[in-house]
Design an enzyme around this catalytic site. Sequence first.
Site, PDB file in Angstrom:
ATOM      1  N   ILE A 121      51.515   8.565  -4.481  1.00 17.92           N
ATOM      2  CA  ILE A 121      52.579   9.568  -4.540  1.00 17.92           C
ATOM      3  C   ILE A 121      52.016  10.993  -4.460  1.00 17.92           C
ATOM      4  O   ILE A 121      52.673  11.893  -3.916  1.00 17.92           O
ATOM      5  CB  ILE A 121      53.473   9.364  -5.792  1.00 17.92           C
ATOM      6  N   GLY A 149      56.544   1.427  -5.762  1.00 17.21           N
ATOM      7  CA  GLY A 149      57.124   2.296  -6.777  1.00 17.21           C
ATOM      8  C   GLY A 149      56.534   3.690  -6.680  1.00 17.21           C
ATOM      9  O   GLY A 149      56.137   4.123  -5.592  1.00 17.21           O
ATOM     10  N   GLU A 150      56.507   4.410  -7.810  1.00 17.09           N
ATOM     11  CA  GLU A 150      56.004   5.799  -7.876  1.00 17.09           C
ATOM     12  C   GLU A 150      56.909   6.777  -7.121  1.00 17.09           C
ATOM     13  O   GLU A 150      56.582   7.963  -7.023  1.00 17.09           O
ATOM     14  CB  GLU A 150      54.586   5.933  -7.280  1.00 17.09           C
ATOM     15  N   GLY A 151      57.994   6.301  -6.519  1.00 17.83           N
ATOM     16  CA  GLY A 151      58.802   7.141  -5.633  1.00 17.83           C
ATOM     17  C   GLY A 151      58.276   7.165  -4.218  1.00 17.83           C
ATOM     18  O   GLY A 151      58.752   7.955  -3.396  1.00 17.83           O
ATOM     19  N   GLU A 201      58.786   5.763 -10.559  1.00 22.77           N
ATOM     20  CA  GLU A 201      58.402   5.206 -11.862  1.00 22.77           C
ATOM     21  C   GLU A 201      57.051   4.517 -11.782  1.00 22.77           C
ATOM     22  O   GLU A 201      56.586   4.147 -10.716  1.00 22.77           O
ATOM     23  CB  GLU A 201      59.449   4.222 -12.369  1.00 22.77           C
TER      24      GLU A 201
END
Lengths: 318, 318
Positions: free
Chosen positions: A85, A285-287, A143
Amino acid sequence: PDGQAEAAARARDAVLTKPPGALGRLEELAIWYAAWRGDPRPGLARPQIVVFAGNHGIVGQGVSAFPAEVTAQMVANFAAGGAAINQLARTFGASLDVHPLDLDRPTADFTQGPAMSEQECLAALSTGWAAVADDADLLVVGEMGIGNTTSAAALACALWGGAAADWTGRGTGLDDTALSAKAGIVSRGLERNATLLGDPMGALRAVGGRELAAMAGAILRARHARIPVILDGFICTAAASVWEKARPGALDHCVAGHLSAEGGHGRLLAAIGKPPLLSLGLRLGEGSGAALAVGVLQGALACHSGMATFAEAGVTDG
Amino acid sequence: PDGQAEAAARARDAVLTKPPGALGRLEELAIWYAAWRGDPRPGLARPQIVVFAGNHGIVGQGVSAFPAEVTAQMVANFAAGGAAINQLARTFGASLDVHPLDLDRPTADFTQGPAMSEQECLAALSTGWAAVADDADLLVVGEMGIGNTTSAAALACALWGGAAADWTGRGTGLDDTALSAKAGIVSRGLERNATLLGDPMGALRAVGGRELAAMAGAILRARHARIPVILDGFICTAAASVWEKARPGALDHCVAGHLSAEGGHGRLLAAIGKPPLLSLGLRLGEGSGAALAVGVLQGALACHSGMATFAEAGVTDG
């Protein structure tokens, strides 16, 4: 959204130097953004990515291929600039804020009772609410939380029905046996918390997690501040869908950034009626998937706001 | 491609701070790029977009919703910075060069004979070859040419078989009657030029156009210079597929940027075995879909080359 800005953006789109509709979904995307920003010819100047991290009592049941300490290790990796990210935020010019949420105090194992007390859930929601920058003109929430695909599966099942197995996926890489065990754990959690699942907020606290509640809080704040949101993958979408379940249309300020490879994501996007912009098999994830879609939105807005009209360019309109 | 760089890139990918495969197609994309550039940890510094424009005798048969003069008008729009591709090039930091090819001398109507002489076709190929910058590290080729979806449909049908209607689409916006007439024109062109269609280069000159030949020339040059290529939509892919038909694997240095809304594009991508990165309903040409995919490649390379490894970040490897 601003109906006048939307109409003006649509009128502008119709006279740009291209055949009608030739930019496909980029056109609707730009008009949607214009409507939420109240500006028929908007730019994108301050996209904000916020990542929330939480730990999960359910990890004790062996639902993840990675140990719980990886959550904090990855938060350190975010701080050092080493995660995916970080690279995507830099590539697309977005700011990045990371909020670890009581990592040394995991939520309770939801097969034994609610994951969070009302107070804990509200605290996380309110951290999310406060994390959104007043002057952001786009929000991505992501997240990190070992075990959180299990929470998201339980939450999605509680909100949208069906069987636990419909919503349970491989997370960071479970084999078939572990996947089946994970679905069983989701089922047990839903049975144990049955009395709380009647309303969406109850479901969030019963089987969700702090980072899910924080994402929900941030997305709600964005709605109030008319900040458009690009949703990330399964966990983000599960958290967001709390609002859609509570009031259909509550996520009109959101688009789906991508279709994740995590099992239940396609079903969840169908439940909230949002076709994904990208489908590249991401499941990090992590955006990250939403951050990648920021590039698509930048392209859409550059075309919408920067192109010449037929009249300006002296091009014959078919 | 460089097998050593590819192996090193794959080894690097395996130790980055993410679950294995969690970045989906971004991982293979970065490794493919690393292999062609001969660099296991590459950056993307000088992406080049080249747009070729040509006019088509077949327009006299009424195959387009726009008149032929729009080709030159759009070239002026490119020069003035007003077209979609100008905005996308700026958004993703690519250079943009536009080459109009004898616009006041359209190709011949291919229902009457070959669209181009051998000399004309070679001249266009060689313009394309020369248009590629020596120091480019990524190439996108695009086109503008009223009537060129008809040429592309005929070329695709000549190369890959099937019926004319399988490859004929609505272009800039034909209705059902005009679409059916267009398929008939493609059929007649293929019959009229049957003796030339046995080899791919013959098909290119018989039913193609100058901008298609120029795109083919640029893509061939990129192969020789090990410059990776992102293919655009139907017309670009049809031109590129000349090489794949001549020698399977000739397009290994190319990825498909997007799936266009133009009728035959999905079938054509299947014929050359390339799944698209994006599918957003674009059907504009100009290289626009591929330019949008430059953002995806930038994200992929930023992650691949910028992320920390498990060891560097002190993250427990699952």
